[in-house]
Enzyme design. Sequence first.
Site, PDB file in Angstrom:
ATOM      1  N   HIS A  68      43.710  35.477  37.726  1.00  9.98           N
ATOM      2  CA  HIS A  68      43.806  34.179  37.053  1.00  9.98           C
ATOM      3  C   HIS A  68      42.797  34.040  35.921  1.00  9.98           C
ATOM      4  CE1 HIS A  68      46.054  32.193  40.631  1.00  9.98           C
ATOM      5  NE2 HIS A  68      46.872  32.686  39.737  1.00  9.98           N
ATOM      6  N   GLU A  81      48.175  33.384  46.683  1.00 15.74           N
ATOM      7  CA  GLU A  81      47.677  34.130  47.853  1.00 15.74           C
ATOM      8  C   GLU A  81      48.242  33.537  49.145  1.00 15.74           C
ATOM      9  OE1 GLU A  81      43.379  34.722  48.286  1.00 15.74           O
ATOM     10  OE2 GLU A  81      43.682  34.882  50.451  1.00 15.74           O
ATOM     11  N   THR A 126      41.155  33.740  51.046  1.00 20.65           N
ATOM     12  CA  THR A 126      39.879  34.452  50.843  1.00 20.65           C
ATOM     13  C   THR A 126      38.925  33.728  49.897  1.00 20.65           C
ATOM     14  OG1 THR A 126      40.878  35.680  49.036  1.00 20.65           O
ATOM     15  CG2 THR A 126      40.895  36.736  51.214  1.00 20.65           C
ATOM     16  N   CYS A 184      36.136  36.061  51.332  1.00 16.39           N
ATOM     17  CA  CYS A 184      35.659  37.404  50.997  1.00 16.39           C
ATOM     18  C   CYS A 184      34.197  37.388  50.556  1.00 16.39           C
ATOM     19  CB  CYS A 184      36.549  38.017  49.918  1.00 16.39           C
ATOM     20  SG  CYS A 184      36.248  37.320  48.293  1.00 16.39           S
ATOM     21  N   ASN A 234      38.743  30.422  43.352  1.00 20.13           N
ATOM     22  CA  ASN A 234      37.313  30.655  43.615  1.00 20.13           C
ATOM     23  C   ASN A 234      36.447  29.992  42.542  1.00 20.13           C
ATOM     24  OD1 ASN A 234      35.879  32.956  41.871  1.00 20.13           O
ATOM     25  ND2 ASN A 234      38.048  33.442  42.012  1.00 20.13           N
ATOM     26  N   SER A 268      37.400  36.167  38.505  1.00 15.09           N
ATOM     27  CA  SER A 268      38.359  36.749  37.560  1.00 15.09           C
ATOM     28  C   SER A 268      37.925  36.572  36.104  1.00 15.09           C
ATOM     29  CB  SER A 268      39.749  36.152  37.804  1.00 15.09           C
ATOM     30  OG  SER A 268      39.671  34.766  38.044  1.00 15.09           O
TER      31      SER A 268
HETATM   32  S1  SF4 Z   1      37.315  40.468  46.342  1.00 18.82           S
HETATM   33 FE1  SF4 Z   1      38.144  39.291  44.575  1.00 18.82          FE
HETATM   34  S2  SF4 Z   1      40.345  39.714  44.591  1.00 18.82           S
HETATM   35 FE2  SF4 Z   1      39.527  40.307  46.595  1.00 18.82          FE
HETATM   36  S3  SF4 Z   1      39.800  38.542  47.886  1.00 18.82           S
HETATM   37 FE3  SF4 Z   1      37.756  38.370  46.997  1.00 18.82          FE
HETATM   38  S4  SF4 Z   1      38.016  37.135  45.132  1.00 18.82           S
HETATM   39 FE4  SF4 Z   1      40.053  37.838  45.758  1.00 18.82          FE
END
Ligand code: SF4
EC number: 1.17.7.4
Length: 318
Positions: free
Chosen positions: A49, A134, A173, A203, A233, A276
């Site tokens: 994104h 997602e 995530t 994540c 995010n 991103s």
């Molecule tokens: S590492 Fe990056 S692409 Fe993977 S889940 Fe986390 S924010 Fe998304």
Amino acid sequence: MSMDKKPPLTLYLAAPRGFCAGVDRAIKIVEMALQKWGAPVYVRHEIVHNKFVVDSLRDKGAVFVEELDECPTDRPVIFSAHGVPKAVPAEAKRREMVYVDATCPLVSKVHVEAERHHAAGLQMVMIGHAGHPEVLGTMGQLPEGEVLLVETVEDVAGITPRDPARLAFITQTTLSVDDTAAIVVALNTRFPAIVGPAKEDICYATTNRQASVKAIAGRIDALFVIGAPNSSNSRRLVEVGSAAGCAYSQLVMRADQIDWRAIEGARAVGVTAGASAPEVLVDEVVDAFRDRYEVTVELVETARENVEFKVPRVLREA
Ligand code: SF4
């Protein structure tokens, strides 16, 4: 530029910020696919994104589409880092298309969790944002009705699972660590038998970027998060900044979106970037501040990241 003396300003640069390993890998996949197969290479949904990233890949020959039926069958297609419902690769296979899945391995891990719980006969609750690719991708790993979505603590009271004693939860995530913790508490309270990951599936990159914003939020008059409005995010970073004490927390895609009048008198400003957003856009914002202020940059690093994901074998062999 005026010849007047510039006012002093401390710029707190949060670290880690910007590209995560999943985004880095997804961009590499498109670039390597263009090298291997030549242009055009089709990409289902924005690969990540960020308009800057998408535009630069488009310039190199990538064609972005929303659905598979917009792609010709004789050109390769890449699925974005956010993941896709199972039906999408199945359809690509049926149409005998060459496809490469750029789903982040940390999203795929959640898909596997969902399938494992489903195979054990549990119905899933997903904590996530309705309509985000997602979430569509993860919910699309299981048959319709097998995943109940909750976005807020209040939503937990409204779901009606098949059997409240046979439930598991997964999460998007890129959620807010703190908001998600509250939803997990609500789930555990209403459904004591619910099974889930130790904390959630947020994540490392999301967690680290939020922690670094928290570390600077109390020292700054304004926070700029470089990212796109559809980047989950990045939007969470703005919320984390506000919640941690920086009332003026703003999402900007580029330096030209900064409202300079709104931060008149500011002496300390924080800058970070969503997972991103490329570092070149951070440089652009820092330069824009240098044009107007006598800037002292302070790096606030709360974690070091050394995660790297391999690209799929079909491209490594290219
Ligand atoms: S590492 Fe990056 S692409 Fe993977 S889940 Fe986390 S924010 Fe998304």
